[in-house]
Design an enzyme around this catalytic site. Structure first.
Site, mmCIF file in Angstrom:
data_model
loop_
_atom_site.group_PDB
_atom_site.id
_atom_site.type_symbol
_atom_site.label_atom_id
_atom_site.label_comp_id
_atom_site.label_asym_id
_atom_site.label_seq_id
_atom_site.Cartn_x
_atom_site.Cartn_y
_atom_site.Cartn_z
ATOM 1 N N GLY A 1 -25.379 -65.143 11.394
ATOM 2 C CA GLY A 1 -24.231 -65.492 10.561
ATOM 3 C C GLY A 1 -23.001 -65.809 11.382
ATOM 4 O O GLY A 1 -23.099 -66.084 12.581
ATOM 5 N N HIS B 1 -21.030 -71.420 12.972
ATOM 6 C CA HIS B 1 -20.113 -72.404 13.552
ATOM 7 C C HIS B 1 -20.894 -73.684 13.805
ATOM 8 O O HIS B 1 -22.090 -73.766 13.460
ATOM 9 C CB HIS B 1 -19.467 -71.849 14.829
ATOM 10 C CG HIS B 1 -20.461 -71.309 15.835
ATOM 11 N ND1 HIS B 1 -21.430 -72.080 16.422
ATOM 12 C CD2 HIS B 1 -20.637 -70.052 16.329
ATOM 13 C CE1 HIS B 1 -22.144 -71.357 17.253
ATOM 14 N NE2 HIS B 1 -21.693 -70.105 17.211
ATOM 15 N N HIS C 1 -24.484 -73.438 15.213
ATOM 16 C CA HIS C 1 -25.519 -73.120 14.229
ATOM 17 C C HIS C 1 -25.806 -74.354 13.350
ATOM 18 O O HIS C 1 -26.960 -74.651 13.044
ATOM 19 C CB HIS C 1 -25.075 -71.991 13.300
ATOM 20 C CG HIS C 1 -24.787 -70.694 13.979
ATOM 21 N ND1 HIS C 1 -23.515 -70.188 14.111
ATOM 22 C CD2 HIS C 1 -25.612 -69.777 14.552
ATOM 23 C CE1 HIS C 1 -23.566 -69.018 14.730
ATOM 24 N NE2 HIS C 1 -24.819 -68.746 15.020
ATOM 25 N N GLN D 1 -31.158 -55.370 18.263
ATOM 26 C CA GLN D 1 -30.885 -56.104 19.500
ATOM 27 C C GLN D 1 -29.508 -55.764 20.078
ATOM 28 O O GLN D 1 -29.086 -56.377 21.046
ATOM 29 C CB GLN D 1 -31.051 -57.610 19.291
ATOM 30 C CG GLN D 1 -30.020 -58.255 18.405
ATOM 31 C CD GLN D 1 -30.392 -59.684 18.091
ATOM 32 O OE1 GLN D 1 -31.331 -59.948 17.362
ATOM 33 N NE2 GLN D 1 -29.651 -60.638 18.648
ATOM 34 N N GLY E 1 -31.072 -72.214 19.896
ATOM 35 C CA GLY E 1 -30.137 -72.914 20.763
ATOM 36 C C GLY E 1 -30.429 -72.690 22.236
ATOM 37 O O GLY E 1 -30.762 -71.582 22.659
ATOM 38 N N LYS F 1 -28.143 -72.640 24.188
ATOM 39 C CA LYS F 1 -27.014 -71.761 24.541
ATOM 40 C C LYS F 1 -27.525 -70.385 24.993
ATOM 41 O O LYS F 1 -27.000 -69.775 25.900
ATOM 42 C CB LYS F 1 -26.100 -71.648 23.317
ATOM 43 C CG LYS F 1 -25.242 -70.418 23.207
ATOM 44 C CD LYS F 1 -24.047 -70.515 24.102
ATOM 45 C CE LYS F 1 -23.019 -69.437 23.900
ATOM 46 N NZ LYS F 1 -23.497 -68.103 23.663
ATOM 47 N N ASP F 2 -28.565 -69.887 24.285
ATOM 48 C CA ASP F 2 -29.177 -68.611 24.651
ATOM 49 C C ASP F 2 -30.503 -68.925 25.342
ATOM 50 O O ASP F 2 -31.582 -68.745 24.767
ATOM 51 C CB ASP F 2 -29.362 -67.747 23.396
ATOM 52 C CG ASP F 2 -28.037 -67.437 22.751
ATOM 53 O OD1 ASP F 2 -27.328 -66.553 23.251
ATOM 54 O OD2 ASP F 2 -27.667 -68.112 21.770
ATOM 55 N N VAL G 1 -23.712 -76.752 21.757
ATOM 56 C CA VAL G 1 -22.514 -77.421 21.236
ATOM 57 C C VAL G 1 -21.289 -76.757 21.860
ATOM 58 O O VAL G 1 -21.202 -75.522 21.903
ATOM 59 C CB VAL G 1 -22.468 -77.329 19.696
ATOM 60 C CG1 VAL G 1 -21.182 -77.950 19.154
ATOM 61 C CG2 VAL G 1 -23.691 -78.004 19.088
ATOM 62 N N ARG H 1 -18.722 -64.922 19.129
ATOM 63 C CA ARG H 1 -17.904 -63.921 19.831
ATOM 64 C C ARG H 1 -16.596 -64.498 20.377
ATOM 65 O O ARG H 1 -15.748 -63.735 20.825
ATOM 66 C CB ARG H 1 -18.713 -63.286 20.962
ATOM 67 C CG ARG H 1 -19.851 -62.414 20.438
ATOM 68 C CD ARG H 1 -20.508 -61.599 21.535
ATOM 69 N NE ARG H 1 -21.341 -60.556 20.994
ATOM 70 C CZ ARG H 1 -22.672 -60.631 20.859
ATOM 71 N NH1 ARG H 1 -23.314 -61.733 21.230
ATOM 72 N NH2 ARG H 1 -23.351 -59.616 20.364
HETATM 73 P P1 AMP Z 1 -26.700 -66.162 16.755
HETATM 74 O O1 AMP Z 1 -26.149 -66.227 15.360
HETATM 75 O O2 AMP Z 1 -25.665 -65.970 17.811
HETATM 76 O O3 AMP Z 1 -27.883 -65.227 16.876
HETATM 77 O O4 AMP Z 1 -27.293 -67.607 17.041
HETATM 78 C C1 AMP Z 1 -28.252 -68.174 16.201
HETATM 79 C C2 AMP Z 1 -28.815 -69.398 16.871
HETATM 80 O O5 AMP Z 1 -27.764 -70.345 17.113
HETATM 81 C C3 AMP Z 1 -29.441 -69.085 18.237
HETATM 82 O O6 AMP Z 1 -30.659 -69.818 18.370
HETATM 83 C C4 AMP Z 1 -28.389 -69.560 19.197
HETATM 84 O O7 AMP Z 1 -28.915 -69.951 20.452
HETATM 85 C C5 AMP Z 1 -27.819 -70.756 18.457
HETATM 86 N N1 AMP Z 1 -26.480 -71.079 18.954
HETATM 87 C C6 AMP Z 1 -25.444 -70.221 19.119
HETATM 88 N N2 AMP Z 1 -24.383 -70.859 19.670
HETATM 89 C C7 AMP Z 1 -24.760 -72.152 19.853
HETATM 90 C C8 AMP Z 1 -24.125 -73.304 20.406
HETATM 91 N N3 AMP Z 1 -22.883 -73.270 20.857
HETATM 92 N N4 AMP Z 1 -24.830 -74.464 20.443
HETATM 93 C C9 AMP Z 1 -26.111 -74.522 19.982
HETATM 94 N N5 AMP Z 1 -26.761 -73.464 19.461
HETATM 95 C C10 AMP Z 1 -26.109 -72.297 19.402
#
Ligand code: AMP
Length: 289
Positions: free
Chosen positions: A33, A36, A39, A63, A149, A151-152, A178, A189
């Site tokens: 959630g 941005h 996502h 986690q 992503g 990103k991770d 992104v 964060r």
């Molecule tokens: P999270 O909500 O942080 O667990 O992220 C959910 C998904 O969004 C994960 O697969 C992340 O790698 C992806 N994600 C988070 N930030 C970005 C970003 N800046 N660009 C692309 N994907 C992202």
């Protein structure tokens, strides 16, 4: 858009969607959630490839470590649902902790070697928590494709390995990071950064670009590349570097000397209370030396 909180409801809705059109491709975008544009880019990719898109929103306690930010983690659920609706999501699965773990779960999912370096060293148990929840979400939704992503990057490597090792019938799709116009990777964060830290945090991407420039200039010595990136980050102001490393993008094992192919440059830095990560996949050309 359908919103479900219970596992049986999700299963019934996915089965209904598949029975309407057996050729329908179902996509899953797992998130915590606070959605941005990062996502939303995953949701857009799923919309392009799949006839039916499920987004899960679940802040997974498994986690987070004992001293991490789970209580403060942003949960703007009304906004998130609006964003999902306007992005054309078909179903949002928004379970409680009780629904996901209430009946007791003594099973663990450990993706050993890939989880050990980088964030695995700094956040013990983190990737086991990710692997467990992703396994559960994939078993609940049974998607054809699941989107994550770049990103991770270590998380993506862990999930690819998990899906392969456990013969999951799902295609894991990695999507590009992104960024803000100044290069900072979007992250839920980033809201924790004050104005000065927000400015300083641009050093993450700049340090990755500096590594790429040096590699493109012929540098192959990891230790020297890492040292230069460390210096750049330290010069940006007060912060605590968790790691700067060059690793193999699939195995996440450290590379001491870069070989032709692809290398993942990865950084994790604390600015005040906020720990940010970023990475860049770099093409390594043939060694001219
Ligand atoms: P999270 O909500 O942080 O667990 O992220 C959910 C998904 O969004 C994960 O697969 C992340 O790698 C992806 N994600 C988070 N930030 C970005 C970003 N800046 N660009 C692309 N994907 C992202």
């Amino acid at each position: 858009m359908i919103v479900c909180e219970k596992i049986d409801q999700v299963r019934a809705q996915v089965a209904g969607a598949r029975s309407q059109d057996p050729a329908r491709v179902v996509g899953l975008v797992p998130t915590m959630g606070a959605l941005h544009a990062g996502h939303l880019s995953l949701i857009d990719a799923a919309r392009r490839d799949c006839g039916w898109v499920v987004v899960s929103i679940f802040v997974n306690p498994n986690q987070f470590g004992p001293n991490e930010d789970i209580d403060e983690y942003p949960r703007p659920i009304g906004e998130d649902l609006k964003k999902c609706r306007s992005s054309g999501v078909d179903l949002v699965f928004q379970p409680s902790v009780e629904v996901m773990y209430g009946s007791g779960c003594v099973t663990t999912v450990q993706v050993k070697a890939v989880s050990a370096p980088l964030c695995g060293r700094q956040r013990p148990g983190h990737f086991a928590g990710v692997a467990l929840v992703v396994t559960k979400l994939i078993n609940i939704v049974q998607p054809d494709r699941a989107y994550f992503g770049q990103k991770d990057a270590q998380q993506l490597a862990v999930i690819r390995r998990l899906a392969g090792d456990l013969n999951m019938l799902v295609e894991i799709i990695g999507c590009p990071t992104v960024r803000e116009p100044d290069g900072l990777a979007l992250s839920s964060r980033n809201v924790y950064l004050d104005e000065h830290e927000r400015q300083q945090a641009t050093v993450l991407y700049r340090s990755l670009l500096a590594i790429r420039d040096a590699v493109e200039g012929g540098s192959r010595d990891s230790a020297a590349l890492v040292r230069a990136a460390h210096d750049l980050i330290e010069q940006s102001g007060p912060c605590e570097i968790d790691y700067v490393e060059l690793v193999d993008p699939e195995s996440i094992q450290p590379l001491s000397r870069l070989k032709e192919g692809s290398v993942l440059a990865a950084v994790a830095v604390r600015f005040g209370e906020c720990r940010l990560i970023d990475n860049l996949l770099i093409d390594v050309g043939r060694d001219r030396g």
